[in-house]
Motif scaffolding. Structure first.
Motif, PDB file in Angstrom:
ATOM      1  N   ASN A  18       0.822  -1.206   0.000  1.00  0.00           N
ATOM      2  CA  ASN A  18       0.000   0.000   0.000  1.00  0.00           C
ATOM      3  C   ASN A  18       0.858   1.259   0.000  1.00  0.00           C
ATOM      4  OD1 ASN A  18      -2.213  -1.646   0.158  1.00  0.00           O
ATOM      5  ND2 ASN A  18      -2.716  -1.143   2.269  1.00  0.00           N
ATOM      6  N   ARG A  19       0.270   2.352  -0.454  1.00  0.00           N
ATOM      7  CA  ARG A  19       0.949   3.653  -0.419  1.00  0.00           C
ATOM      8  C   ARG A  19       1.096   4.115   1.025  1.00  0.00           C
ATOM      9  NH1 ARG A  19      -0.810   7.736  -4.944  1.00  0.00           N
ATOM     10  NH2 ARG A  19      -0.646   9.091  -3.137  1.00  0.00           N
ATOM     11  N   ASP A  21       0.809   7.180   2.307  1.00  0.00           N
ATOM     12  CA  ASP A  21      -0.240   8.090   2.773  1.00  0.00           C
ATOM     13  C   ASP A  21      -1.539   7.342   3.081  1.00  0.00           C
ATOM     14  OD1 ASP A  21      -0.681   7.637   0.030  1.00  0.00           O
ATOM     15  OD2 ASP A  21      -1.365   9.677  -0.351  1.00  0.00           O
ATOM     16  N   HIS A  22      -1.892   6.351   2.287  1.00  0.00           N
ATOM     17  CA  HIS A  22      -3.103   5.569   2.552  1.00  0.00           C
ATOM     18  C   HIS A  22      -2.939   4.741   3.822  1.00  0.00           C
ATOM     19  CE1 HIS A  22      -5.045   5.729  -1.666  1.00  0.00           C
ATOM     20  NE2 HIS A  22      -4.251   6.766  -1.501  1.00  0.00           N
ATOM     21  N   LYS A  37      -0.643  13.469   3.693  1.00  0.00           N
ATOM     22  CA  LYS A  37       0.107  13.706   2.454  1.00  0.00           C
ATOM     23  C   LYS A  37       0.901  15.007   2.552  1.00  0.00           C
ATOM     24  CE  LYS A  37      -0.585  14.216  -2.510  1.00  0.00           C
ATOM     25  NZ  LYS A  37      -1.578  14.235  -3.598  1.00  0.00           N
ATOM     26  N   SER A  54       7.738  11.216  -0.527  1.00  0.00           N
ATOM     27  CA  SER A  54       6.818  10.760  -1.574  1.00  0.00           C
ATOM     28  C   SER A  54       5.658   9.998  -0.939  1.00  0.00           C
ATOM     29  CB  SER A  54       7.529   9.850  -2.571  1.00  0.00           C
ATOM     30  OG  SER A  54       6.582   9.311  -3.479  1.00  0.00           O
ATOM     31  N   LYS A  56       3.556   8.351  -2.424  1.00  0.00           N
ATOM     32  CA  LYS A  56       3.363   7.133  -3.207  1.00  0.00           C
ATOM     33  C   LYS A  56       4.282   5.996  -2.792  1.00  0.00           C
ATOM     34  CE  LYS A  56       1.913   9.643  -7.320  1.00  0.00           C
ATOM     35  NZ  LYS A  56       2.190   9.910  -8.737  1.00  0.00           N
ATOM     36  N   CYS A  57       5.219   6.274  -1.883  1.00  0.00           N
ATOM     37  CA  CYS A  57       6.151   5.245  -1.407  1.00  0.00           C
ATOM     38  C   CYS A  57       5.366   4.036  -0.902  1.00  0.00           C
ATOM     39  CB  CYS A  57       7.004   5.846  -0.286  1.00  0.00           C
ATOM     40  SG  CYS A  57       8.148   4.692   0.454  1.00  0.00           S
ATOM     41  N   LYS A  58       5.751   2.864  -1.343  1.00  0.00           N
ATOM     42  CA  LYS A  58       5.056   1.632  -0.947  1.00  0.00           C
ATOM     43  C   LYS A  58       5.647   1.095   0.360  1.00  0.00           C
ATOM     44  CE  LYS A  58       2.714   1.366  -4.839  1.00  0.00           C
ATOM     45  NZ  LYS A  58       1.288   1.412  -4.969  1.00  0.00           N
TER      46      LYS A  58
END
Length: 65
Positions: A18-19, A21-22, A37, A54, A56-58
């Motif tokens: 998952n990202r 931020d999520h 974010k 970022s 979007k970092c996983k």
């Protein structure tokens, strides 16, 4: 005056892939994903001691935030 907060957690392995931020918005439900974010983009979030900029970092699970 701005209030400084400090939140700490270890990411559960269930969030693998998952990202960031999520994931953090799922863990810290008092804060919106957009707020988290903004914190990431501003350099306020560290993962395993490294500043991440970022959203979007996983994540893999097991990371200290």
């Amino acid at each position: 005056m701005l209030k400084q907060i400090e939140l700490k957690t270890t990411i559960d392995f269930d969030f693998y892939g998952n990202r960031l931020d999520h994931t953090l918005s799922s863990i810290f439900t008092d804060y919106s994903r957009n707020r988290i974010k903004e914190w990431i983009l501003s350099g306020f979030i560290k993962v395993n001691g490294v500043t991440i900029i970022s959203p979007k970092c996983k994540v893999k699970g097991g990371e200290a935030v």
